[in-house]
Motif scaffolding. Structure first.
Motif, PDB file in Angstrom:
ATOM      1  N   PHE A 199       0.845  -1.196   0.000  1.00 23.81           N
ATOM      2  CA  PHE A 199       0.000   0.000   0.000  1.00 23.81           C
ATOM      3  C   PHE A 199       0.881   1.247   0.000  1.00 23.81           C
ATOM      4  N   LYS A 200       0.728   2.031  -1.068  1.00 25.73           N
ATOM      5  CA  LYS A 200       1.474   3.274  -1.233  1.00 25.73           C
ATOM      6  C   LYS A 200       2.989   3.068  -1.174  1.00 25.73           C
ATOM      7  N   ILE A 201       3.443   2.016  -1.846  1.00 25.22           N
ATOM      8  CA  ILE A 201       4.877   1.752  -1.987  1.00 25.22           C
ATOM      9  C   ILE A 201       5.166   1.476  -3.449  1.00 25.22           C
ATOM     10  N   LYS A 202       6.417   1.410  -3.807  1.00 23.61           N
ATOM     11  CA  LYS A 202       6.805   1.160  -5.192  1.00 23.61           C
ATOM     12  C   LYS A 202       7.770  -0.019  -5.265  1.00 23.61           C
ATOM     13  N   PRO A 203       7.344  -1.122  -5.883  1.00 20.32           N
ATOM     14  CA  PRO A 203       8.258  -2.261  -6.020  1.00 20.32           C
ATOM     15  C   PRO A 203       9.284  -2.011  -7.119  1.00 20.32           C
ATOM     16  N   GLU A 204      10.519  -2.395  -6.874  1.00 15.33           N
ATOM     17  CA  GLU A 204      11.541  -2.278  -7.911  1.00 15.33           C
ATOM     18  C   GLU A 204      11.300  -3.329  -8.988  1.00 15.33           C
ATOM     19  N   LYS A 205      11.723  -3.019 -10.201  1.00 20.89           N
ATOM     20  CA  LYS A 205      11.538  -3.954 -11.317  1.00 20.89           C
ATOM     21  C   LYS A 205      12.241  -5.284 -11.044  1.00 20.89           C
ATOM     22  N   ARG A 206      13.418  -5.200 -10.411  1.00 21.63           N
ATOM     23  CA  ARG A 206      14.175  -6.421 -10.102  1.00 21.63           C
ATOM     24  C   ARG A 206      13.403  -7.314  -9.138  1.00 21.63           C
ATOM     25  N   MET A 207      12.663  -6.690  -8.193  1.00 19.23           N
ATOM     26  CA  MET A 207      11.869  -7.458  -7.242  1.00 19.23           C
ATOM     27  C   MET A 207      10.718  -8.176  -7.953  1.00 19.23           C
ATOM     28  N   GLU A 208      10.138  -7.506  -8.945  1.00 19.25           N
ATOM     29  CA  GLU A 208       9.049  -8.119  -9.711  1.00 19.25           C
ATOM     30  C   GLU A 208       9.547  -9.324 -10.494  1.00 19.25           C
ATOM     31  N   GLU A 209      10.755  -9.208 -11.037  1.00 15.61           N
ATOM     32  CA  GLU A 209      11.343 -10.321 -11.789  1.00 15.61           C
ATOM     33  C   GLU A 209      11.624 -11.508 -10.874  1.00 15.61           C
ATOM     34  N   LEU A 210      12.136 -11.228  -9.668  1.00 14.18           N
ATOM     35  CA  LEU A 210      12.383 -12.295  -8.693  1.00 14.18           C
ATOM     36  C   LEU A 210      11.082 -12.964  -8.270  1.00 14.18           C
ATOM     37  N   ALA A 211      10.053 -12.137  -8.093  1.00 14.75           N
ATOM     38  CA  ALA A 211       8.749 -12.656  -7.674  1.00 14.75           C
ATOM     39  C   ALA A 211       8.187 -13.630  -8.705  1.00 14.75           C
ATOM     40  N   LEU A 212       8.354 -13.300  -9.985  1.00 12.06           N
ATOM     41  CA  LEU A 212       7.892 -14.197 -11.041  1.00 12.06           C
ATOM     42  C   LEU A 212       8.582 -15.543 -10.961  1.00 12.06           C
ATOM     43  N   ARG A 213       9.863 -15.518 -10.646  1.00 14.72           N
ATOM     44  CA  ARG A 213      10.641 -16.754 -10.552  1.00 14.72           C
ATOM     45  C   ARG A 213      10.133 -17.659  -9.438  1.00 14.72           C
ATOM     46  N   PHE A 214       9.719 -17.034  -8.332  1.00 15.79           N
ATOM     47  CA  PHE A 214       9.262 -17.809  -7.178  1.00 15.79           C
ATOM     48  C   PHE A 214       7.745 -17.995  -7.150  1.00 15.79           C
ATOM     49  N   LYS A 215       7.058 -17.566  -8.233  1.00 18.33           N
ATOM     50  CA  LYS A 215       5.602 -17.679  -8.324  1.00 18.33           C
ATOM     51  C   LYS A 215       4.911 -16.920  -7.194  1.00 18.33           C
TER      52      LYS A 215
END
Length: 505
Positions: free
Chosen positions: A364-380
């Motif tokens: 809520f009212k934060i900004k995820p880094e693009k690298r974090m989104e890529e890692l998240a995809l890897r771990f489902k």
């Protein structure tokens, strides 16, 4: 406690081989059989059994045994993962050096990650023109798989399954990895493990291929399954040789099982028939009690794991209240908050989410880094970041609703008797039969009954009567293409039913 620890001895590794079609998995297994198994009758038997043992030697001359599962896409592997157990201790991922990463390679990697077992890469076909090992290494790196040569932890061995080049090094690496994993088991315990495959043998009765994971299995004892049992009157090793006992990591066959267990189910050795029947009676009582229970127990709920992130304490509290409100609306779900903290989504948050597949990170009212989104995809890991609370609520509602499984309703259509079988076509069995009662429909499911025992299931893929394709037959004789892992035989009874999904709101 010390006395118990002293019973533990090194356990030979059980290795599953995965890879894209035509990348050389079967050739590799055949080459290992050729170079490590001296017995002439092995060829063909191991393919039928789906498991076999080989021996290998390290450079220091240390001998070791390895058990290979040659059915890596087997149903036994999926079921064991879902139960939190392991069919294999290690995995070999076979990749062709001339083709690189393919769709099934990625599927295999996901399978390995879900099973949480260490693995090594066998880079195959290095003798073939057009092989590009460096390109494959780069493709692996792009998927987050760093080999040892590139500063990572994943061993890579170059091989040619066709010529045998590198096979000895591959086997040695398996032994070294097994030693590093410190695999141990207790030979004095009663034998227990997992069902790898089942079969119905006309001469010998119902049989099962078992993988012993702990203890020692003995001839003359009893083997207990979740809803069945078998006296161990026949005990054979992977090559079909009779044995008096077999220990952990060994694949064995037994016959004479009353009702075939499900592939992937557990088994354990019991001393007497009285103990077996007592256990089964207790299980039956537990099942009856479960059926009477309408409200799901805590352990039967579907867990939804969350990590909450926000810009301020008040926002964080709002997210937590949002989750608690959803818990009341969805009693079949069990919301578990792994962490709640302030600040942007960090790498540590993503690593924590990887512990439980499908974890939701709600921000809520934060900004995820693009690298974090890529890692998240890897771990489902699912990430949802919002500026308005109701948007977060709507998104989370839809996300958790998708976790509630659809209810499968089975409706019986009829019964049919098998009159004759005509071989196979495109992996399906061609059979002829007649209606006993009700109807048979195209795309309907069936259970196979042999001597009143259910021995398997399948699906009708094509249906015809009087050599004309049709959607339904209500009387007389018919012909079908039937998909089933069990070989259907004349006089078998097919119990026909259809399945429909009922979406839970």
């Amino acid at each position: 406690m010390q006395e118990k620890k002293e019973k533990l001895i090194p356990k030979p590794p059980v290795v599953v081989v995965l890879g894209h079609i035509d990348h050389g998995k079967t050739t590799l297994l055949d080459q290992i059989k050729k170079t490590n198994l001296a017995e002439k009758e092995i060829s063909g038997i191991t393919q039928h059994l789906g498991a076999y043992e080989a021996s290998a030697k390290t450079k220091e001359g240390k001998q070791g045994k390895i058990t290979f599962l040659d059915t890596p896409g087997h149903e036994a592997f999926e079921k064991i993962r879902s139960q939190g157990a392991k069919a294999a201790d290690l995995a070999i991922l076979v990749i062709a050096a001339d083709e690189g990463i393919k769709p099934q390679t990625k599927e295999a990697l996901r399978t390995i990650e879900e099973a949480k077992i260490p693995f090594l890469i066998a880079l195959n076909k290095i003798d073939k023109p057009g092989s590009e090992p460096e390109r494959v290494k780069q493709e692996l790196a792009s998927l987050g798989i760093l080999i040892e040569e590139w500063g990572g932890k994943i061993p890579l061995v170059k091989i040619s399954a066709k010529t045998g080049e590198g096979i000895a090094e591959l086997l040695e690496m398996i032994l070294l990895m097994a030693e590093m994993e410190e695999l141990t088991a207790d030979p004095e315990k009663p034998g227990s493990g997992v069902v790898i495959e089942t079969e119905s043998n006309f001469k010998r009765g119902n049989g099962a291929l078992l993988l012993i994971q702990e203890g020692t299995l003995h001839l003359g004892k009893f083997v207990l399954f979740p809803q069945s049992y078998s006296p161990v009157k026949i005990l054979e090793d992977f090559a079909g040789h009779p044995v008096n006992k077999a220990s952990f990591s060994s694949p064995v066959r037994i016959y004479g099982i009353k009702n075939l267990p499900a592939v992937g189910s557990w088994f354990k050795e019991i001393n007497s028939k009285t103990e077996v029947l007592n256990f089964l009676e207790q299980e039956k009582t537990i099942e009856i009690k479960k059926e009477k229970k309408e409200i799901p127990k805590e352990s039967e709920k579907i867990a939804v794991y969350l990590i909450l992130k926000a810009d301020a304490g008040g926002s964080l509290e709002a997210l937590e209240n949002l989750v608690l409100g959803l818990q009341k609306n969805y009693p079949e779900l069990d919301f578990k908050i792994l962490r709640k903290s302030l600040g942007d989504i960090s790498e540590d948050d993503i690593n924590l989410s990887s512990v439980k597949e499908g974890t939701i990170i709600l921000g809520f009212k934060i900004k995820p880094e693009k690298r974090m989104e890529e890692l998240a995809l890897r771990f489902k890991t699912k990430i949802g970041v919002f500026e308005v609370v109701y948007q977060a609520l709507d998104w989370l509602k839809e996300e958790v609703k998708s976790r509630i499984p659809e209810k499968i309703i089975a409706t019986k259509l009829g019964n049919a008797r098998i009159l004759k079988t005509f071989g196979k076509k495109s992996g399906s069995q061609i059979i002829g039969g007649e209606i006993i009662e009700g109807v048979i429909q195209e795309k309907s499911k069936f259970k196979i009954l042999r001597k009143s025992n259910v021995i398997g299931e399948g699906e009708i893929t094509e249906l015809e009567q009087n050599k004309i394709k049709t959607k339904e037959v209500g009387s007389g004789q018919f012909g079908v293409l039937a998909k089933s892992k069990i070989e259907i035989a004349p006089k078998d009874i097919l119990e026909i039913f259809k399945e429909e999904k009922e979406k839970r709101l």
